[in-house]
Design a protein around this motif. Structure first.
Motif, PDB file in Angstrom:
ATOM      1  N   ASP A  85      55.524  40.627  26.798  1.00  0.00           N
ATOM      2  CA  ASP A  85      56.614  41.133  26.838  1.00  0.00           C
ATOM      3  C   ASP A  85      57.273  41.213  28.315  1.00  0.00           C
ATOM      4  N   THR A  86      56.395  40.953  29.343  1.00  0.00           N
ATOM      5  CA  THR A  86      57.070  41.141  30.527  1.00  0.00           C
ATOM      6  C   THR A  86      56.990  39.714  31.236  1.00  0.00           C
ATOM      7  N   LYS A  87      56.382  38.909  30.564  1.00  0.00           N
ATOM      8  CA  LYS A  87      56.126  37.299  30.712  1.00  0.00           C
ATOM      9  C   LYS A  87      55.514  37.163  32.317  1.00  0.00           C
ATOM     10  N   THR A  88      54.497  37.948  32.540  1.00  0.00           N
ATOM     11  CA  THR A  88      53.827  38.167  33.724  1.00  0.00           C
ATOM     12  C   THR A  88      52.251  37.774  33.390  1.00  0.00           C
ATOM     13  N   SER A  89      51.583  37.151  34.361  1.00  0.00           N
ATOM     14  CA  SER A  89      50.122  36.911  34.266  1.00  0.00           C
ATOM     15  C   SER A  89      49.411  37.446  35.369  1.00  0.00           C
ATOM     16  N   GLY A  90      48.304  37.706  34.842  1.00  0.00           N
ATOM     17  CA  GLY A  90      47.411  38.366  35.726  1.00  0.00           C
ATOM     18  C   GLY A  90      46.198  37.271  35.777  1.00  0.00           C
ATOM     19  N   LEU A  91      45.483  36.988  37.231  1.00  0.00           N
ATOM     20  CA  LEU A  91      44.553  36.071  37.319  1.00  0.00           C
ATOM     21  C   LEU A  91      43.490  36.864  38.274  1.00  0.00           C
ATOM     22  N   GLY A  92      42.317  36.273  37.666  1.00  0.00           N
ATOM     23  CA  GLY A  92      41.070  37.273  38.231  1.00  0.00           C
ATOM     24  C   GLY A  92      40.084  36.136  38.427  1.00  0.00           C
ATOM     25  N   CYS A  93      39.260  36.465  39.383  1.00  0.00           N
ATOM     26  CA  CYS A  93      37.984  35.603  39.823  1.00  0.00           C
ATOM     27  C   CYS A  93      36.951  36.399  40.597  1.00  0.00           C
ATOM     28  N   ALA A  94      35.674  36.171  40.289  1.00  0.00           N
ATOM     29  CA  ALA A  94      34.708  36.672  40.865  1.00  0.00           C
ATOM     30  C   ALA A  94      33.695  35.657  41.459  1.00  0.00           C
ATOM     31  N   LEU A 111      48.909  38.663  40.754  1.00  0.00           N
ATOM     32  CA  LEU A 111      50.040  38.841  39.582  1.00  0.00           C
ATOM     33  C   LEU A 111      50.983  37.600  39.816  1.00  0.00           C
ATOM     34  N   VAL A 112      51.154  36.882  38.654  1.00  0.00           N
ATOM     35  CA  VAL A 112      52.382  35.852  38.954  1.00  0.00           C
ATOM     36  C   VAL A 112      53.331  36.000  37.653  1.00  0.00           C
ATOM     37  N   ASN A 113      54.477  34.978  38.046  1.00  0.00           N
ATOM     38  CA  ASN A 113      55.260  35.483  36.844  1.00  0.00           C
ATOM     39  C   ASN A 113      56.048  34.212  36.656  1.00  0.00           C
ATOM     40  N   ASN A 114      55.387  33.048  36.834  1.00  0.00           N
ATOM     41  CA  ASN A 114      55.972  31.502  36.745  1.00  0.00           C
ATOM     42  C   ASN A 114      55.218  30.749  35.700  1.00  0.00           C
ATOM     43  N   LEU A 115      54.418  31.508  34.651  1.00  0.00           N
ATOM     44  CA  LEU A 115      53.768  30.872  33.856  1.00  0.00           C
ATOM     45  C   LEU A 115      54.172  31.257  32.499  1.00  0.00           C
ATOM     46  N   THR A 117      52.209  30.653  29.092  1.00  0.00           N
ATOM     47  CA  THR A 117      51.217  30.885  27.865  1.00  0.00           C
ATOM     48  C   THR A 117      49.869  31.671  28.614  1.00  0.00           C
ATOM     49  N   ASN A 118      49.259  31.925  27.712  1.00  0.00           N
ATOM     50  CA  ASN A 118      47.783  32.485  28.160  1.00  0.00           C
ATOM     51  C   ASN A 118      47.086  31.553  28.792  1.00  0.00           C
ATOM     52  N   ASN A 119      47.161  30.199  27.784  1.00  0.00           N
ATOM     53  CA  ASN A 119      46.283  29.082  28.537  1.00  0.00           C
ATOM     54  C   ASN A 119      46.641  28.453  29.840  1.00  0.00           C
ATOM     55  N   GLU A 120      47.839  28.784  30.382  1.00  0.00           N
ATOM     56  CA  GLU A 120      48.220  28.422  31.704  1.00  0.00           C
ATOM     57  C   GLU A 120      47.786  29.580  32.607  1.00  0.00           C
ATOM     58  N   ALA A 121      47.840  30.809  32.098  1.00  0.00           N
ATOM     59  CA  ALA A 121      47.106  31.805  33.111  1.00  0.00           C
ATOM     60  C   ALA A 121      45.766  31.563  33.130  1.00  0.00           C
ATOM     61  N   GLU A 122      44.746  30.792  32.269  1.00  0.00           N
ATOM     62  CA  GLU A 122      43.586  30.794  32.338  1.00  0.00           C
ATOM     63  C   GLU A 122      43.430  29.611  33.370  1.00  0.00           C
ATOM     64  N   TYR A 123      44.162  28.609  33.212  1.00  0.00           N
ATOM     65  CA  TYR A 123      43.986  27.481  34.372  1.00  0.00           C
ATOM     66  C   TYR A 123      44.326  27.931  35.746  1.00  0.00           C
ATOM     67  N   ALA A 124      45.408  28.855  35.814  1.00  0.00           N
ATOM     68  CA  ALA A 124      45.826  29.351  37.171  1.00  0.00           C
ATOM     69  C   ALA A 124      44.760  30.286  37.729  1.00  0.00           C
ATOM     70  N   ALA A 202      41.722  40.622  36.218  1.00  0.00           N
ATOM     71  CA  ALA A 202      43.195  40.104  35.534  1.00  0.00           C
ATOM     72  C   ALA A 202      43.919  41.028  35.117  1.00  0.00           C
ATOM     73  N   SER A 203      43.238  42.006  34.397  1.00  0.00           N
ATOM     74  CA  SER A 203      43.941  43.386  33.846  1.00  0.00           C
ATOM     75  C   SER A 203      44.399  44.201  35.041  1.00  0.00           C
ATOM     76  N   GLN A 204      43.711  44.352  35.878  1.00  0.00           N
ATOM     77  CA  GLN A 204      44.257  44.950  37.103  1.00  0.00           C
ATOM     78  C   GLN A 204      45.516  44.348  37.788  1.00  0.00           C
ATOM     79  N   ALA A 205      45.446  43.151  37.777  1.00  0.00           N
ATOM     80  CA  ALA A 205      46.601  42.273  38.358  1.00  0.00           C
ATOM     81  C   ALA A 205      47.619  42.605  37.533  1.00  0.00           C
ATOM     82  N   LEU A 206      47.770  42.593  36.217  1.00  0.00           N
ATOM     83  CA  LEU A 206      48.875  42.912  35.242  1.00  0.00           C
ATOM     84  C   LEU A 206      49.240  44.341  35.579  1.00  0.00           C
TER      85      LEU A 206
END
Length: 219
Positions: A85-94, A111-115, A117-124, A202-206
């Protein structure tokens, strides 16, 4: 760091044979080598790592003493989420690692807004993790990379082909970063339940909740 051992053994009558071990943690390999040296029958001992670098006993001991002050035994968990809906991606790493005999956990999200798809978010998200280990000073060591994205893990290990142009670009970025850092990646696909920490980040970033922390932990 894992190494294999090559031992040239000499009998009392002068017969020689060369033995090779399986890969094992360098600390364990040194213990085996020291025990074998006590037999008085070992002519040479050579240790070889995953990059085909070689050491004798003295050199490996010095190297292992040196890396104790740097982050090592690194394990990375990553996850990315995409809001349609918002075309935003949440990225997370531990990132879990050892340094100076202590254990640490580094958590980071973005939080990024230049991706697209979900697969792009996973790579990012994985790329974000690699940036973080670079900031920690991790280099020329094996790193375990854990994620629940079948697409990312299977494409980076070569199990699956990658036809999407954007995903290919991300894969190239990741390979270039790994090569720049001298890191050998050990990928592992894990169930989603085993990747909850990165997923939560990642959810917190969103939700626009920014996390960036390093904590000493008990092991």
């Amino acid at each position: 760091m894992n190494v294999s051992i090559e031992i040239t053994y000499k009998t009392k009558k002068g017969l020689e044979a060369v033995f090779h071990s399986e890969e094992m943690p360098a600390e364990k390999a040194l213990l085996f080598a020291e025990d074998l040296e006590k037999t008085g029958r070992v002519k040479t001992i050579v240790f070889t790592d995953h990059r085909d670098s070689t050491w004798n006993m003295k050199e490996l001991k010095k190297f292992m003493q040196g890396i104790q002050t740097e982050p090592h035994n690194v394990t990375v968990y990553f996850d990315g989420g995409f809001d349609v809906d918002t075309k935003t991606s949440g990225l997370g790493c531990a990132i879990y690692y050892e340094q100076n005999g202590k254990f640490y956990r580094r958590r980071k999200n973005r939080l990024v807004n230049n991706l697209d798809t979900n697969n792009e978010a996973e790579y990012a998200a994985l790329y974000l993790a690699l940036q973080e280990i670079e900031n920690l000073g991790v280099h020329h060591l094996p790193v375990k990379i854990m994620g629940d994205s079948q697409v990312v893990i299977n494409q980076l290990t070569g199990e699956w082909p990658c036809f999407e142009v954007e995903l290919n670009k991300w894969a190239d970025r990741i390979e270039e970063k790994l090569e720049h850092l001298g890191i050998t990646s050990e990928y592992e696909l894990v169930p989603r339940k085993n990747n909850q920490e990165a997923d939560h980040l990642a959810s917190q970033a969103l939700k626009d909740i920014d996390i960036s922390s390093t904590l000493e932990i008990e092991r």
